[in-house]
Design a protein around this motif. Structure first.
Motif, mmCIF file in Angstrom:
data_model
loop_
_atom_site.group_PDB
_atom_site.id
_atom_site.type_symbol
_atom_site.label_atom_id
_atom_site.label_comp_id
_atom_site.label_asym_id
_atom_site.label_seq_id
_atom_site.Cartn_x
_atom_site.Cartn_y
_atom_site.Cartn_z
ATOM 1 N N ILE A 142 -21.954 -33.248 30.011
ATOM 2 C CA ILE A 142 -20.522 -33.750 29.584
ATOM 3 C C ILE A 142 -20.130 -35.016 29.322
ATOM 4 O O ILE A 142 -20.227 -35.889 30.306
ATOM 5 C CB ILE A 142 -19.458 -33.235 30.576
ATOM 6 C CG1 ILE A 142 -19.633 -31.421 30.909
ATOM 7 C CG2 ILE A 142 -18.122 -33.375 30.347
ATOM 8 C CD1 ILE A 142 -19.024 -30.870 32.198
ATOM 9 N N THR A 143 -19.997 -35.205 28.125
ATOM 10 C CA THR A 143 -19.584 -36.805 27.633
ATOM 11 C C THR A 143 -18.187 -37.147 27.848
ATOM 12 O O THR A 143 -17.843 -38.148 28.045
ATOM 13 C CB THR A 143 -20.179 -37.066 26.377
ATOM 14 O OG1 THR A 143 -19.391 -36.148 25.346
ATOM 15 C CG2 THR A 143 -21.435 -36.647 26.219
ATOM 16 N N GLU B 104 -28.395 -30.772 25.708
ATOM 17 C CA GLU B 104 -27.637 -31.280 24.861
ATOM 18 C C GLU B 104 -26.461 -32.132 25.458
ATOM 19 O O GLU B 104 -26.344 -32.461 26.596
ATOM 20 C CB GLU B 104 -26.964 -29.957 24.193
ATOM 21 C CG GLU B 104 -27.969 -29.103 23.550
ATOM 22 C CD GLU B 104 -28.408 -29.650 21.913
ATOM 23 O OE1 GLU B 104 -27.759 -30.643 21.630
ATOM 24 O OE2 GLU B 104 -29.287 -28.870 21.442
ATOM 25 N N SER B 105 -25.590 -32.487 24.269
ATOM 26 C CA SER B 105 -24.538 -33.406 25.243
ATOM 27 C C SER B 105 -23.352 -32.829 24.350
ATOM 28 O O SER B 105 -23.304 -32.477 23.253
ATOM 29 C CB SER B 105 -24.682 -34.670 25.105
ATOM 30 O OG SER B 105 -24.543 -35.276 23.896
ATOM 31 N N GLY C 235 -24.517 -40.586 32.722
ATOM 32 C CA GLY C 235 -24.904 -39.593 31.382
ATOM 33 C C GLY C 235 -26.347 -40.013 31.063
ATOM 34 O O GLY C 235 -27.260 -39.098 30.968
ATOM 35 N N ALA C 236 -26.589 -41.172 30.806
ATOM 36 C CA ALA C 236 -27.940 -41.649 30.523
ATOM 37 C C ALA C 236 -29.005 -41.220 31.339
ATOM 38 O O ALA C 236 -29.994 -40.885 31.103
ATOM 39 C CB ALA C 236 -27.869 -43.270 30.147
ATOM 40 N N ALA C 237 -28.550 -41.525 32.834
ATOM 41 C CA ALA C 237 -29.410 -41.011 33.833
ATOM 42 C C ALA C 237 -29.909 -39.599 33.771
ATOM 43 O O ALA C 237 -30.961 -39.154 33.997
ATOM 44 C CB ALA C 237 -29.092 -41.449 35.109
ATOM 45 N N LEU C 238 -28.911 -38.611 33.458
ATOM 46 C CA LEU C 238 -29.006 -37.265 33.236
ATOM 47 C C LEU C 238 -30.027 -36.962 32.202
ATOM 48 O O LEU C 238 -31.021 -36.176 32.234
ATOM 49 C CB LEU C 238 -27.761 -36.546 33.045
ATOM 50 C CG LEU C 238 -26.869 -36.233 34.188
ATOM 51 C CD1 LEU C 238 -25.549 -35.587 33.732
ATOM 52 C CD2 LEU C 238 -27.890 -35.280 35.162
ATOM 53 N N GLN C 239 -29.836 -37.679 31.108
ATOM 54 C CA GLN C 239 -30.664 -37.342 29.905
ATOM 55 C C GLN C 239 -32.100 -37.891 30.020
ATOM 56 O O GLN C 239 -33.127 -37.214 29.826
ATOM 57 C CB GLN C 239 -30.107 -38.329 28.669
ATOM 58 C CG GLN C 239 -30.531 -37.721 27.450
ATOM 59 C CD GLN C 239 -29.826 -36.533 27.227
ATOM 60 O OE1 GLN C 239 -28.593 -36.166 27.132
ATOM 61 N NE2 GLN C 239 -30.615 -35.427 26.577
#
Ligand code: HPA
Length: 267
Positions: A129-130, A172-173, A157-161
């Motif tokens: 979720i962005t 996906e985001s 979010g970047a860490a999740l990716q």
């Protein structure tokens, strides 16, 4: 309403059960509770044994708290949440995450089942979720708490990716639209949401993200796309389908979060 007073019994109860040492809190959505079984050295506490925590009546929401370690990091996971559409107030819906914040847990991962709006999504897609669009007509903040900007933390979010890449999980985001429910959307509503820029639609998460962020918590989130949203899918939607796809995606979802939690902890 005094936001902190209503969570005092809950804070004390969580502390008693040892949740205060957690570094990351997780809220597990419909069909995603399996992650709780990956938690090591787990202490499982039924919501019935926790003071001040509202209890969900929705199938697929177990109603227990799991305290332990995931990827070597102390976590507390809420297996089952309550929803506005069950009649709970926005303060009740956010009680657990506000209590986690008061305990000093400053990272939160919100997860949910959602309908896919973005045409690139399929049932089983995982979406980071962005940002969100709040269509619930409620929000948990008092005027003096209103913060600027989105609660969704870009670095987390970047860490999740990064975790998804390491775990070989496709992530996906996109933007999550939170609606009140409990009815699924009409095809016309889904067309509106698509036009507004939503990639996925669900009935939770938004109030929790807002409340946690206002309390100084950094927030990340993952939606499991359990179905294509109404009008994009050919057939009618059902809660059983949502649960089944949640279960099928569980192994990817669990691997993703096992990799993500240590990275989130260090971010
Ligand atoms: N709409 C709203 N909430 C949902 C859906 C949906 O299509 N799927 C799972 N939760």
């Amino acid at each position: 309403m005094n936001a902190s007073k209503d969570i005092q019994p809950l804070i004390a109860s969580l502390q008693q059960h040892g949740a205060g040492q957690a570094r990351v809190a997780l809220v597990l959505g419909s069909g995603l509770g399996l992650l709780a079984e990956r938690i090591e050295k787990a202490k499982i506490v039924s919501y019935a044994d926790i003071e001040g925590l509202p209890k969900s009546g929705v199938p697929g929401h177990a109603g227990r708290l799991v305290i332990g370690e995931l990827g070597g990091v102390r976590v507390v996971a809420q297996q089952g949440r309550v929803h506005l559409y069950e009649g709970w107030s926005v303060f009740e819906v956010t009680r657990a995450v506000r209590a986690f914040a008061a305990l000093g847990i400053d990272k939160l991962v919100l997860t949910n089942a959602a309908g896919g709006i973005a045409r690139r999504f399929r049932p089983g897609t995982l979406m980071r979720i962005t940002d969100h669009i709040n269509m619930q007509g409620r929000q948990p903040l008092a005027r003096e708490q209103r913060g600027a900007g989105s609660p969704w933390d870009a670095a987390l979010g970047a860490a999740l990716q990064q975790a998804a890449d390491a775990a070989h999980v496709r992530l996906e985001s996109g933007v999550y639209a939170g609606l009140l429910g409990p009815t699924y959307e009409t095809p016309a509503e889904v067309r509106m949401l698509e036009w507004m820029g939503a990639d996925a639609v669900g009935m939770s998460t938004v109030a929790e993200a807002l409340a946690a962020h206002a309390a100084g918590v950094r927030v990340a989130g993952v939606s499991c796309i359990t179905n294509l949203a109404a009008g994009i899918s050919a057939g009618p939607l059902s809660h059983e389908e949502v649960m089944e796809v949640g279960r099928q995606t569980a192994s990817d979802f669990c691997r993703l979060l096992e990799h993500a939690v240590p990275l989130l902890d260090r971010s």
